[in-house]
Scaffold this motif. Structure first.
Motif, PDB file in Angstrom:
ATOM      1  N   GLU A 451      12.013  -2.044   8.244  1.00 45.73           N
ATOM      2  CA  GLU A 451      11.144  -0.861   8.182  1.00 45.73           C
ATOM      3  C   GLU A 451      11.273  -0.135   6.847  1.00 45.73           C
ATOM      4  O   GLU A 451      10.351   0.539   6.408  1.00 45.73           O
ATOM      5  N   LYS A 452      12.432  -0.303   6.227  1.00 46.55           N
ATOM      6  CA  LYS A 452      12.691   0.409   4.965  1.00 46.55           C
ATOM      7  C   LYS A 452      12.005  -0.248   3.775  1.00 46.55           C
ATOM      8  O   LYS A 452      11.963   0.310   2.683  1.00 46.55           O
ATOM      9  N   VAL A 453      11.506  -1.481   3.967  1.00 47.29           N
ATOM     10  CA  VAL A 453      10.896  -2.223   2.854  1.00 47.29           C
ATOM     11  C   VAL A 453       9.390  -2.317   3.087  1.00 47.29           C
ATOM     12  O   VAL A 453       8.944  -2.823   4.123  1.00 47.29           O
ATOM     13  N   SER A 454       8.609  -1.829   2.139  1.00 46.58           N
ATOM     14  CA  SER A 454       7.149  -1.853   2.272  1.00 46.58           C
ATOM     15  C   SER A 454       6.525  -2.614   1.112  1.00 46.58           C
ATOM     16  O   SER A 454       6.889  -2.421  -0.056  1.00 46.58           O
ATOM     17  N   ALA A 455       5.585  -3.491   1.469  1.00 49.98           N
ATOM     18  CA  ALA A 455       4.874  -4.251   0.431  1.00 49.98           C
ATOM     19  C   ALA A 455       3.959  -3.360  -0.393  1.00 49.98           C
ATOM     20  O   ALA A 455       3.462  -3.769  -1.453  1.00 49.98           O
ATOM     21  N   TYR A 456       3.737  -2.125   0.085  1.00 49.16           N
ATOM     22  CA  TYR A 456       2.847  -1.198  -0.624  1.00 49.16           C
ATOM     23  C   TYR A 456       3.613  -0.202  -1.488  1.00 49.16           C
ATOM     24  O   TYR A 456       3.022   0.696  -2.073  1.00 49.16           O
ATOM     25  N   ASP A 457       4.935  -0.372  -1.529  1.00 50.25           N
ATOM     26  CA  ASP A 457       5.774   0.517  -2.346  1.00 50.25           C
ATOM     27  C   ASP A 457       6.087  -0.200  -3.658  1.00 50.25           C
ATOM     28  O   ASP A 457       6.823  -1.193  -3.668  1.00 50.25           O
ATOM     29  N   PRO A 458       5.539   0.258  -4.777  1.00 46.58           N
ATOM     30  CA  PRO A 458       5.759  -0.418  -6.074  1.00 46.58           C
ATOM     31  C   PRO A 458       7.240  -0.568  -6.415  1.00 46.58           C
ATOM     32  O   PRO A 458       7.656  -1.602  -6.956  1.00 46.58           O
ATOM     33  N   ALA A 459       8.027   0.463  -6.084  1.00 47.21           N
ATOM     34  CA  ALA A 459       9.467   0.396  -6.396  1.00 47.21           C
ATOM     35  C   ALA A 459      10.131  -0.721  -5.585  1.00 47.21           C
ATOM     36  O   ALA A 459      10.978  -1.465  -6.097  1.00 47.21           O
ATOM     37  N   ALA A 460       9.739  -0.849  -4.311  1.00 45.40           N
ATOM     38  CA  ALA A 460      10.308  -1.893  -3.466  1.00 45.40           C
ATOM     39  C   ALA A 460       9.901  -3.270  -3.960  1.00 45.40           C
ATOM     40  O   ALA A 460      10.723  -4.204  -4.015  1.00 45.40           O
ATOM     41  N   VAL A 461       8.629  -3.419  -4.343  1.00 44.88           N
ATOM     42  CA  VAL A 461       8.140  -4.705  -4.854  1.00 44.88           C
ATOM     43  C   VAL A 461       8.877  -5.083  -6.128  1.00 44.88           C
ATOM     44  O   VAL A 461       9.269  -6.242  -6.330  1.00 44.88           O
ATOM     45  N   ASP A 462       9.104  -4.083  -6.979  1.00 45.36           N
ATOM     46  CA  ASP A 462       9.814  -4.333  -8.239  1.00 45.36           C
ATOM     47  C   ASP A 462      11.263  -4.773  -7.969  1.00 45.36           C
ATOM     48  O   ASP A 462      11.773  -5.711  -8.597  1.00 45.36           O
ATOM     49  N   ALA A 463      11.907  -4.109  -7.005  1.00 42.41           N
ATOM     50  CA  ALA A 463      13.304  -4.453  -6.686  1.00 42.41           C
ATOM     51  C   ALA A 463      13.400  -5.864  -6.109  1.00 42.41           C
ATOM     52  O   ALA A 463      14.297  -6.639  -6.467  1.00 42.41           O
ATOM     53  N   VAL A 464      12.441  -6.220  -5.233  1.00 44.02           N
ATOM     54  CA  VAL A 464      12.444  -7.557  -4.638  1.00 44.02           C
ATOM     55  C   VAL A 464      12.203  -8.616  -5.707  1.00 44.02           C
ATOM     56  O   VAL A 464      12.824  -9.693  -5.704  1.00 44.02           O
ATOM     57  N   THR A 465      11.326  -8.323  -6.646  1.00 42.40           N
ATOM     58  CA  THR A 465      11.051  -9.261  -7.742  1.00 42.40           C
ATOM     59  C   THR A 465      12.297  -9.489  -8.583  1.00 42.40           C
ATOM     60  O   THR A 465      12.597 -10.627  -8.986  1.00 42.40           O
ATOM     61  N   ARG A 466      13.046  -8.415  -8.862  1.00 42.87           N
ATOM     62  CA  ARG A 466      14.286  -8.553  -9.646  1.00 42.87           C
ATOM     63  C   ARG A 466      15.317  -9.388  -8.889  1.00 42.87           C
ATOM     64  O   ARG A 466      16.043 -10.180  -9.491  1.00 42.87           O
ATOM     65  N   ILE A 467      15.389  -9.211  -7.551  1.00 44.81           N
ATOM     66  CA  ILE A 467      16.319 -10.017  -6.741  1.00 44.81           C
ATOM     67  C   ILE A 467      16.009 -11.496  -6.889  1.00 44.81           C
ATOM     68  O   ILE A 467      16.904 -12.339  -6.940  1.00 44.81           O
ATOM     69  N   GLY A 468      14.727 -11.821  -7.005  1.00 45.64           N
ATOM     70  CA  GLY A 468      14.302 -13.220  -7.138  1.00 45.64           C
ATOM     71  C   GLY A 468      14.279 -13.721  -8.561  1.00 45.64           C
ATOM     72  O   GLY A 468      13.718 -14.797  -8.821  1.00 45.64           O
TER      73      GLY A 468
END
Length: 528
Positions: A451-468
């Motif tokens: 629930e804490k991770v949203s595909a519509y949150d730019p910051a979350a998308v950026d963090a997930v991209t860095r993880i990958g």
């Protein structure tokens, strides 16, 4: 790691007192006969724990789910429990020597079937057969051992058997892990074949000519049928519940109705039949009722620890099967060292106090595990296992003495058998319930974390991209694994917190019992 298990084999399994005629018999080679009997007992007890660390490998190879993997344990345990009450009837009908030989050879055959199973269904069926034929093995082994030793040395014989039943569950996870990692899981069952054949042939030859008094005892067929139907339906319900969405499934509802009706008929029949297969009237005794309640609940919680820890080590911490075995094995060190002293000196103390100390030790180690995280080191895990061994060392003997203490001499055999039967069932049911609860709590926490991770949150998308490493898909897959692991860890911690509470609650049952706790003179066990 699991347990001292089932017929398992703790020193409290029912055993027949040697008949007067057989008591004077001595085999040609006492040492060889003792080795044969001890090997059979070791093999049977070993199989209560040897598969624990191999469950992830087995379920992976046979295409089973995590919940289905526990059927490998529960099918053995529940079949073993059902067979236990039959031991006395079989021994009187066919003789202890023949019962030992044929049950050991049947165990060998069932072990071979386990090894060649190519599907989860076939393996579970073979394990159920293995557990059933193993039911009489420990009780009849104890009876034969008592009969071939003179009275002055019987204490040593039973101490030897008790040591075997303590060491075997320790060796199980290590041996199972080593075989699984270096060969294949099938060999954890195939190794029983030469051992069982050797034990059966040696004991059969050495005890040939041993006098036995055979009878044609009455069989409580209605009690047996309702027991098998009720317990079997309840166990299948627990095993299938999660996959079938519990009572939203017609199958589960039907199983629940069958179990309820069969067990109700079983209880009514056993309380009114003059020669019941399970003597439920023993619960009229205060100490027996309180002690058995403590034994069943505490053993169920203990068995849950033995199932969960190896699974957690491999699924969430990435341990191999053998290293999971090494991490869990220290639980047996203190029981091996302390059991002889507990047996010798325990009656100098209030047994309720010793049992309470055992449950406190088990509770504290469970609470300690509830604070584990995914970065916990090997030493911390092994140390907690070692400390839990103190609870194991002080658990079985005091609680068994309490529950047998107010039985009449002629009831001691049936009381020991009934307590062992209920304890084995408790462990089997606990395995299903615990693995379901872990899976369910993991799913709940997984939902909360995502629930804490949203595909519509730019910051979350950026963090997930860095993880990958710059790739969003890789990052999403990595994050999913991290969340799944963390959710499972939180569920693991919650369950161990609850197990700690259960161990503390059990203390109350022990203190319901009233001294004195010295058992009345009578047979060590036996019959049904």
């Amino acid at each position: 790691m699991s347990t001292l298990s089932s017929s398992d084999a703790a020193p409290d399994a029912p055993a027949a007192q040697p008949a007067p005629a057989a008591a004077g018999f001595r085999p040609p080679n006492l040492a060889l006969t003792t080795v044969g009997l001890a090997l059979a007992s070791f093999m049977q007890v070993l199989d209560t724990t040897i598969a624990n660390v191999s469950l992830p490998t087995i379920s992976g190879n046979l295409g089973g789910s995590a919940n289905q993997a526990t059927w490998v344990i529960t099918s053995f345990a529940v079949s073993n429990a059902i067979a236990l009450p039959l031991t006395g009837w079989l021994a009187r009908r066919f003789g202890e020597r023949k019962l030992f030989m044929w049950s050991t050879l049947a165990f060998v055959f069932a072990s071979f079937l386990c090894g060649i199973a190519n599907s989860m269904g076939l393996l579970v069926a073979a394990r159920a057969l293995q557990g059933f034929v193993a039911g009489p093995m420990y009780p009849v082994t104890q009876a034969l051992l008592l009969s071939i030793y003179p009275p002055a040395k019987r204490g040593q014989a039973i101490a030897l058997l008790a040591m075997v039943t303590v060491v075997a569950p320790i060796a199980g996870p290590i041996l199972g892990g080593w075989i699984t990692d270096n060969y294949s899981w099938e060999w954890i069952f195939f190794i029983n074949v030469p051992i069982g054949i050797f034990a059966s042939v040696v004991v059969g030859r050495q005890l040939k000519g041993r006098p036995e008094r055979l009878e044609m005892p009455r069989m409580d067929y209605i009690g047996l049928a309702t027991l098998v139907l009720g317990v079997g339906a309840l166990q299948i319900l627990l095993d299938l519940g999660n996959d079938e969405d519990w009572f939203h499934s017609t199958t589960i509802v039907v199983l629940a109705i069958i179990a309820a009706i069969a067990l109700t008929v079983f209880v009514i029949w056993e309380l009114t039949d003059k020669d019941p297969i399970v003597n439920l009237r023993l619960f009229r005794h205060r100490n027996f009722s309180a002690g058995t309640a403590a034994m069943v609940i505490a053993y169920a919680a203990f068995f849950s620890v033995g199932i969960l820890v190896p699974l957690w080590l491999q699924r969430n911490l990435g341990y191999t099967a053998i290293w999971a075995g090494f991490a869990t094995a220290p639980i047996g060190i203190l029981p091996v060292l302390l059991t002889p002293f507990v047996g010798k000196y325990a009656h100098r103390f209030d047994l309720r106090l010793l049992a309470s100390l055992a449950f406190v030790a088990m509770a504290m180690t469970s609470f300690a595990r509830s604070y584990f995280n995914l970065d916990v080191d090997f030493q911390s895990i092994a140390t907690i296992q070692l400390l839990q061994g103190l609870g194991v060392a002080l658990f079985f003997m005091p609680v068994l003495s309490i529950l047998l203490s107010d039985l009449e001499p002629h009831e001691i055999a049936a009381g020991s058998g009934l307590a062992t039967f209920m304890r084995t069932l408790g462990g089997s049911f606990a395995a299903s319930i615990t693995t379901y609860a872990w899976s369910e709590r993991g799913a709940v926490h997984h939902a909360h974390l995502t629930e804490k991770v949203s595909a519509y949150d730019p910051a979350a998308v950026d963090a997930v991209t860095r993880i990958g490493g710059g790739d969003l898909q890789t990052g999403a897959a990595t994050l999913e694994r991290m969340i799944t692991n963390q959710a499972a860890q939180i569920g693991f911690n919650e369950i161990f917190h609850m197990l700690g509470i259960i161990f503390l609650v059990v203390i109350a049952f022990v203190w319901i019992a009233k001294p004195p706790f010295a058992a009345k003179a009578g047979p060590a066990a036996g019959g049904h």
